[in-house]
Design a protein around this motif. Structure first.
Motif, short mmCIF file in Angstrom:
data_model
loop_
_atom_site.label_atom_id
_atom_site.label_comp_id
_atom_site.label_asym_id
_atom_site.label_seq_id
_atom_site.Cartn_x
_atom_site.Cartn_y
_atom_site.Cartn_z
N PRO A 49 -65.06 -62.96 43.60
CA PRO A 49 -66.13 -63.72 44.27
C PRO A 49 -65.99 -63.69 45.79
O PRO A 49 -64.91 -63.93 46.32
N ILE A 50 -67.08 -63.38 46.48
CA ILE A 50 -67.05 -63.35 47.94
C ILE A 50 -67.85 -64.49 48.55
O ILE A 50 -67.67 -64.83 49.72
N MET A 94 -76.79 -70.80 41.83
CA MET A 94 -76.50 -69.41 41.44
C MET A 94 -75.02 -69.22 41.10
O MET A 94 -74.68 -68.36 40.29
N GLY A 95 -74.14 -70.01 41.69
CA GLY A 95 -72.72 -69.88 41.42
C GLY A 95 -72.06 -68.84 42.31
O GLY A 95 -72.55 -68.49 43.38
N ASN A 96 -70.95 -68.29 41.82
CA ASN A 96 -70.19 -67.30 42.59
C ASN A 96 -70.86 -65.93 42.51
O ASN A 96 -71.40 -65.54 41.47
N MET A 97 -70.79 -65.22 43.61
CA MET A 97 -71.35 -63.86 43.66
C MET A 97 -70.29 -62.92 44.21
O MET A 97 -69.61 -63.22 45.19
N ASN A 98 -70.11 -61.78 43.54
CA ASN A 98 -69.13 -60.80 44.02
C ASN A 98 -69.82 -59.70 44.82
O ASN A 98 -71.05 -59.66 44.91
N TYR A 99 -69.01 -58.80 45.36
CA TYR A 99 -69.55 -57.76 46.24
C TYR A 99 -70.43 -56.78 45.47
O TYR A 99 -71.37 -56.20 46.02
#
Length: 218
Positions: free
Chosen positions: A102-103, A109-114
């Motif tokens: 997670p970045i 929406m919660g956590n979002m990664n690259y």
């Protein structure tokens, strides 16, 4: 009767042909054939023999030092190459994992990664991580300059764009929600956007790749 060494004055047992301490040939002092003994020069030329002994010792020490230095060079070279490969492997793995870490944390929406940012930047970094791994396995460490610095450049570009997008969103909210009773909720939502630890993994992975490329083998 003790036999004293003419070179180091060590007292050896009678019948000893060579000094136990320095291995110098020994000669009995009271023998009728002493003048015919080929080692009599040691007794007559004591100063010269000591000088030769010292010179030989220095020469032996210099030879041993030179040989040990020659043997250590391949070891040091191999050790540096092993360090480069280890750093490259760690950097490739950390960079790969960082793409899926997670970045940013966004409300609802919660956590979002690259990989999920939708810009394609994460895919490029993922490809660079795989290329880095291949280069390390092939021991083409110079190529890690490209993958390491390239990853840093792409991450910097993404981070700057993310900050610009946040600033634009806040400005838009201030304009469109002026006097709106739900303005406070929107402000709280914007303040809840947090940078996550995935950035740290991405940066560490890229730094390891650059460090692997920077270490000199010679």
């Amino acid at each position: 009767m003790k036999l004293k060494c003419p070179l180091c004055d060590f007292e050896n047992e009678e019948g000893t042909r060579f000094c136990i301490n320095c291995n110098t040939p020994l000669v009995k002092h009271k023998t009728p054939n002493a003048t015919k003994n080929p080692y009599i020069k040691i007794k007559k030329g004591n100063s010269e023999t000591k000088l030769n002994f010292i010179v030989n010792k220095i020469d032996d020490a210099a030879t041993k030092f030179h040989e040990s230095h020659e043997y250590s060079e391949p070891y040091e070279k191999g050790n540096k190459k092993g360090t480069k490969q280890l750093l490259g492997l760690i950097g490739s793995a950390v960079l790969f994992v960082g793409v899926f870490a997670p970045i940013v944390s966004i409300p609802i929406m919660g956590n979002m990664n690259y990989f999920q940012n939708g810009k394609g930047d994460g895919v490029i970094v993922l490809v660079l991580a795989v290329i880095s791994l291949i280069l390390v396995l092939l021991k083409k460490f110079k190529g890690l300059w490209f993958t390491g610095l390239g990853s840093i450049a792409i991450m910097t570009f993404t981070f700057i764009n993310f900050q610009i997008a946040l600033a634009n969103t806040r400005t838009q909210m201030e304009t469109e929600l002026a006097g709106n009773p739900f303005r406070g909720i929107a402000d709280m939502a914007m303040q809840s956007v947090q940078i996550q630890w995935g950035w740290a993994l991405l940066i560490i992975g890229a730094v390891f790749l650059i460090a692997s490329a920077a270490i000199k083998e010679k």
